[in-house]
Enzyme design. Structure first.
Site, PDB file in Angstrom:
ATOM      1  N   GLU A 117       0.825  -1.208   0.000  1.00 36.37           N
ATOM      2  CA  GLU A 117       0.000   0.000   0.000  1.00 36.37           C
ATOM      3  C   GLU A 117       0.862   1.261   0.000  1.00 36.37           C
ATOM      4  OE1 GLU A 117      -4.131  -0.662   1.965  1.00 36.37           O
ATOM      5  OE2 GLU A 117      -2.689  -1.657   3.271  1.00 36.37           O
ATOM      6  N   GLU A 137      -3.546  -9.619   4.624  1.00 36.33           N
ATOM      7  CA  GLU A 137      -4.369  -9.255   5.779  1.00 36.33           C
ATOM      8  C   GLU A 137      -5.494 -10.255   6.045  1.00 36.33           C
ATOM      9  OE1 GLU A 137      -2.649  -5.265   4.403  1.00 36.33           O
ATOM     10  OE2 GLU A 137      -3.278  -7.161   3.499  1.00 36.33           O
TER      11      GLU A 137
END
Length: 256
Positions: A117, A137
């Site tokens: 990210e 995640e």
């Protein structure tokens, strides 16, 4: 100019800047303090933008993601405290994207989770052939919260975005390049050369031209800001799920 702060090293010379995640013993896993240091660095750049900024990691990895050691404590924190911590992360990402100068992500080794990210907040990504890209995640029951879910569909399409988010499985540099996740794929032994060539090409153009280009291109995006604000609420909800804490504790136990 050379400064060090919280496992982030900033070197500025010859009109350019390099921001290095310098925590190699943890595969450059990102902490809140590191995000704050990144944000402060880019805010300082805004006063006198370098011709190009490169974000990279020490010793062959960009970043294995966000340091998970603090996550169990977040389940006990007040939601507003968690929100404030995540907003600091979002502020750092926003400072990277708002900088008029071009920002390059040097993607080597692990480019995972929050590390990916972070790379998505850069303007251009250069990949070494050994780089792996992923969003693990979901394996720990966590929600993404640093902008990947908002930015990836426009880059690689909904299908690959959902694959990365839902399976948590990584993809290699070749697939990342073919899908549009990275713009430059270096051949074996050519990573530093490719990176230097791109930096030189960007540096020779007027910084204000890059700034105008970024403003125009970002202006036609979907409403990323609203999506990232919503992501904070999703992240807080996930932190308070018992199964998430069980999975995180299991992950942390495996690190020992």
């Amino acid at each position: 100019m050379e400064t060090d702060s919280d496992d982030v090293t900033v070197v500025r010379e010859d009109g350019r800047a390099t921001v290095t995640l310098d925590r190699p013993s943890k595969l450059n896993a990102l902490t809140g303090e590191m995000f704050a240091a990144i944000g402060e660095s880019f805010e300082s750049f805004a006063e006198d933008p370098p011709s190009v900024v490169t974000v990279r990691g020490a010793e062959g990895n960009l970043s294995a993601g966000v340091d998970m050691s603090g996550v169990p404590g977040w389940a006990e924190d007040r939601p507003l405290a968690v929100r404030d911590a995540l907003e600091t992360v979002h502020d750092a990402v926003g400072a990277m994207e708002a900088l008029d100068a071009p920002v390059v992500a040097a993607c080597e080794g692990h480019v995972l989770g929050g590390g990916l990210e972070l790379a998505l907040a850069c303007d251009i990504r250069v990949a070494a052939p050994d780089a792996t890209f992923g969003l693990p995640e979901s394996k720990m029951g966590l929600a993404m919260d640093v902008g990947g879910a908002q930015k990836l569909p426009g880059m690689v399409g909904e299908g690959l975005t959902k694959y990365l988010v839902m399976t948590g499985e990584p993809i290699g540099a070749e697939r990342a390049f073919r899908s549009g996740l990275v713009e430059v794929l270096a051949e074996e032994g050519e990573f530093e050369s490719e990176l230097a060539t791109l930096e030189a090409s960007l540096a020779e153009k007027p910084t204000y031209v890059h700034g105008l280009a970024k403003r125009q291109i970002h202006g036609v995006r979907p409403d990323v800001g609203t999506g990232m604000s919503l992501a904070i609420h999703h992240a807080i909800a996930a932190y308070h799920e018992p199964e998430t804490m069980e999975r995180v504790e299991e992950f942390l136990g495996g690190e020992e």
